[in-house]
Scaffold this motif. Sequence first.
Motif, PDB file in Angstrom:
ATOM      1  N   THR A  27      -4.245  37.297   6.439  1.00  0.00           N
ATOM      2  CA  THR A  27      -4.893  38.522   5.970  1.00  0.00           C
ATOM      3  C   THR A  27      -4.734  38.672   4.464  1.00  0.00           C
ATOM      4  O   THR A  27      -5.139  39.685   3.886  1.00  0.00           O
ATOM      5  CB  THR A  27      -4.268  39.750   6.667  1.00  0.00           C
ATOM      6  N   SER A  28      -4.139  37.682   3.808  1.00  0.00           N
ATOM      7  CA  SER A  28      -3.807  37.814   2.395  1.00  0.00           C
ATOM      8  C   SER A  28      -3.598  36.426   1.806  1.00  0.00           C
ATOM      9  O   SER A  28      -3.395  35.454   2.537  1.00  0.00           O
ATOM     10  CB  SER A  28      -2.503  38.632   2.305  1.00  0.00           C
ATOM     11  N   ILE A  30      -2.759  32.856   0.319  1.00  0.00           N
ATOM     12  CA  ILE A  30      -3.093  31.465   0.624  1.00  0.00           C
ATOM     13  C   ILE A  30      -3.739  31.337   2.005  1.00  0.00           C
ATOM     14  O   ILE A  30      -4.722  30.618   2.178  1.00  0.00           O
ATOM     15  CB  ILE A  30      -1.806  30.597   0.547  1.00  0.00           C
ATOM     16  N   MET A  79       5.105  37.169  13.721  1.00  0.00           N
ATOM     17  CA  MET A  79       5.690  35.826  13.709  1.00  0.00           C
ATOM     18  C   MET A  79       7.175  35.814  14.039  1.00  0.00           C
ATOM     19  O   MET A  79       7.782  34.760  14.157  1.00  0.00           O
ATOM     20  CB  MET A  79       5.439  35.142  12.367  1.00  0.00           C
ATOM     21  N   ASN A 105       1.230  29.294   8.109  1.00  0.00           N
ATOM     22  CA  ASN A 105       1.229  29.764   6.720  1.00  0.00           C
ATOM     23  C   ASN A 105       2.030  31.041   6.507  1.00  0.00           C
ATOM     24  O   ASN A 105       2.510  31.269   5.397  1.00  0.00           O
ATOM     25  CB  ASN A 105      -0.231  29.981   6.297  1.00  0.00           C
ATOM     26  N   TYR A 170      14.853  31.090   1.799  1.00  0.00           N
ATOM     27  CA  TYR A 170      13.512  30.507   1.609  1.00  0.00           C
ATOM     28  C   TYR A 170      13.606  28.986   1.468  1.00  0.00           C
ATOM     29  O   TYR A 170      12.861  28.238   2.112  1.00  0.00           O
ATOM     30  CB  TYR A 170      12.867  31.136   0.369  1.00  0.00           C
ATOM     31  N   VAL A 203       1.503  30.113  -6.876  1.00  0.00           N
ATOM     32  CA  VAL A 203       0.124  30.531  -6.587  1.00  0.00           C
ATOM     33  C   VAL A 203       0.122  32.045  -6.760  1.00  0.00           C
ATOM     34  O   VAL A 203       1.049  32.723  -6.295  1.00  0.00           O
ATOM     35  CB  VAL A 203      -0.281  30.190  -5.127  1.00  0.00           C
ATOM     36  N   THR A 205      -0.395  35.068  -5.642  1.00  0.00           N
ATOM     37  CA  THR A 205      -0.672  35.899  -4.458  1.00  0.00           C
ATOM     38  C   THR A 205       0.260  37.113  -4.500  1.00  0.00           C
ATOM     39  O   THR A 205       1.182  37.156  -5.324  1.00  0.00           O
ATOM     40  CB  THR A 205      -0.364  35.095  -3.183  1.00  0.00           C
TER      41      THR A 205
HETATM   42  P1  NAD Z   1       1.171  36.684   0.963  1.00  0.00           P
HETATM   43  O1  NAD Z   1       2.263  37.693   0.909  1.00  0.00           O
HETATM   44  O2  NAD Z   1      -0.053  36.876   0.148  1.00  0.00           O
HETATM   45  O3  NAD Z   1       0.721  36.443   2.463  1.00  0.00           O
HETATM   46  C1  NAD Z   1       1.635  36.357   3.505  1.00  0.00           C
HETATM   47  C2  NAD Z   1       0.908  36.514   4.818  1.00  0.00           C
HETATM   48  O4  NAD Z   1       1.886  36.407   5.857  1.00  0.00           O
HETATM   49  C3  NAD Z   1       0.222  37.867   4.981  1.00  0.00           C
HETATM   50  O5  NAD Z   1      -1.000  37.695   5.672  1.00  0.00           O
HETATM   51  C4  NAD Z   1       1.212  38.647   5.839  1.00  0.00           C
HETATM   52  O6  NAD Z   1       0.588  39.658   6.630  1.00  0.00           O
HETATM   53  C5  NAD Z   1       1.726  37.525   6.713  1.00  0.00           C
HETATM   54  N1  NAD Z   1       3.004  37.853   7.358  1.00  0.00           N
HETATM   55  C6  NAD Z   1       4.169  38.235   6.769  1.00  0.00           C
HETATM   56  N2  NAD Z   1       5.080  38.509   7.714  1.00  0.00           N
HETATM   57  C7  NAD Z   1       4.480  38.280   8.910  1.00  0.00           C
HETATM   58  C8  NAD Z   1       4.896  38.385  10.266  1.00  0.00           C
HETATM   59  N3  NAD Z   1       6.132  38.791  10.610  1.00  0.00           N
HETATM   60  N4  NAD Z   1       3.990  38.084  11.231  1.00  0.00           N
HETATM   61  C9  NAD Z   1       2.740  37.707  10.931  1.00  0.00           C
HETATM   62  N5  NAD Z   1       2.293  37.590   9.663  1.00  0.00           N
HETATM   63  C10 NAD Z   1       3.158  37.868   8.681  1.00  0.00           C
HETATM   64  O7  NAD Z   1       1.899  35.305   0.581  1.00  0.00           O
HETATM   65  P2  NAD Z   1       1.328  33.885   0.119  1.00  0.00           P
HETATM   66  O8  NAD Z   1       1.826  33.647  -1.254  1.00  0.00           O
HETATM   67  O9  NAD Z   1      -0.105  33.738   0.423  1.00  0.00           O
HETATM   68  O10 NAD Z   1       2.197  32.951   1.064  1.00  0.00           O
HETATM   69  C11 NAD Z   1       1.652  32.233   2.147  1.00  0.00           C
HETATM   70  C12 NAD Z   1       2.542  31.030   2.432  1.00  0.00           C
HETATM   71  O11 NAD Z   1       2.529  30.162   1.298  1.00  0.00           O
HETATM   72  C13 NAD Z   1       4.007  31.386   2.680  1.00  0.00           C
HETATM   73  O12 NAD Z   1       4.523  30.573   3.722  1.00  0.00           O
HETATM   74  C14 NAD Z   1       4.682  31.042   1.373  1.00  0.00           C
HETATM   75  O13 NAD Z   1       6.020  30.707   1.532  1.00  0.00           O
HETATM   76  C15 NAD Z   1       3.852  29.841   0.947  1.00  0.00           C
HETATM   77  N6  NAD Z   1       3.919  29.547  -0.479  1.00  0.00           N
HETATM   78  C16 NAD Z   1       3.483  30.458  -1.405  1.00  0.00           C
HETATM   79  C17 NAD Z   1       3.554  30.135  -2.753  1.00  0.00           C
HETATM   80  C18 NAD Z   1       3.065  31.055  -3.826  1.00  0.00           C
HETATM   81  O14 NAD Z   1       3.303  30.759  -5.022  1.00  0.00           O
HETATM   82  N7  NAD Z   1       2.393  32.141  -3.518  1.00  0.00           N
HETATM   83  C19 NAD Z   1       4.086  28.913  -3.139  1.00  0.00           C
HETATM   84  C20 NAD Z   1       4.534  28.022  -2.178  1.00  0.00           C
HETATM   85  C21 NAD Z   1       4.443  28.343  -0.831  1.00  0.00           C
END
Ligand code: NAD
Length: 275
Positions: A27-28, A30, A79, A105, A170, A203, A205
Amino acid sequence: MGKFPGKQKKRMSKSLKGKVAVVTGSTSGIGLGIADMLAGSGCDVVLNGLVKDPSEAEQIASELSRKWRTKVRFHPANMLDPQEISDMISFAKQELGGADILVNNAGIQHTDPVEAFPKEKWDAIIGINLSSCFHSIQAALPVMRERGWGRIINIASTHGLVASRNKAAYVAAKHGLIGLTKVVALETAEENITCNAICPGWVRTPLVEAQISALAERESISHEDAARKLLAEKQPSLRFTEVEDLGAMAVFLAGDNAANMTGAILTADGGWTAQ
Ligand code: NAD
């Protein structure tokens, strides 16, 4: 909730038509970018995420569906709950006919030194960023085997390969996810199922905006200066990785040309882990 990316042009090959993708935490950020690109490639998609108002998620689902003319549904599985994760996979099968592509994700972050790290944050990060991937893979594999084809794409992180201070849970979860990726790749190697991990660097976000805001406040600098500082500390390209780039990687991993790629750990980190 992040804004709907929607930048991608309506000219994508429908190479994944007929496949069903389940993208957790979509929903948000990546996850939404990946869901957008998979739908653009012809997949029907199950979106998932923790939202305050389910109508917001339903709205994203109908926007994506209209944009790409594919079926898009939302499932609110938390999750942290293995039964809800299993229900989400059953929902994909009942509503859309399968769960061919699973993108793990969903993720959260918390930063604190080890001795000050709240125990409940440790449990939540391990639960959402690692254990949920085990539960979703366990539920999805039999459904993939029924159709004789599957793609598992785990969104790990540079923090699955290297560490940073103050991110004990993490870093532990993401290193664990890379280990899980390799085991599942071996266990499915002789089938039409692959399991790979993508390791993004920074990224832009909501998850990272929170860290930029914290840095800006800590150092009394502007938000944009804090963003530049964050990049300069770790990411030699000095550019953020785009969600669309990660979506394109997921589409590639789901496609025929990646049929013999499994157990791979792919970085998209502007040189972070080359140092
Ligand atoms: P984000 O906060 O934009 O999105 C996170 C998503 O996870 C949202 O849709 C949220 O509703 C969902 N979520 C959180 N808790 C939840 C739960 N208990 N049940 C179901 N859904 C849940 O974050 P993002 O930056 O898009 O991160 C997405 C993935 O990418 C993560 O696993 C993060 O570790 C990884 N990541 C992000 C970055 C970055 O720089 N943004 C870098 C490396 C890895």
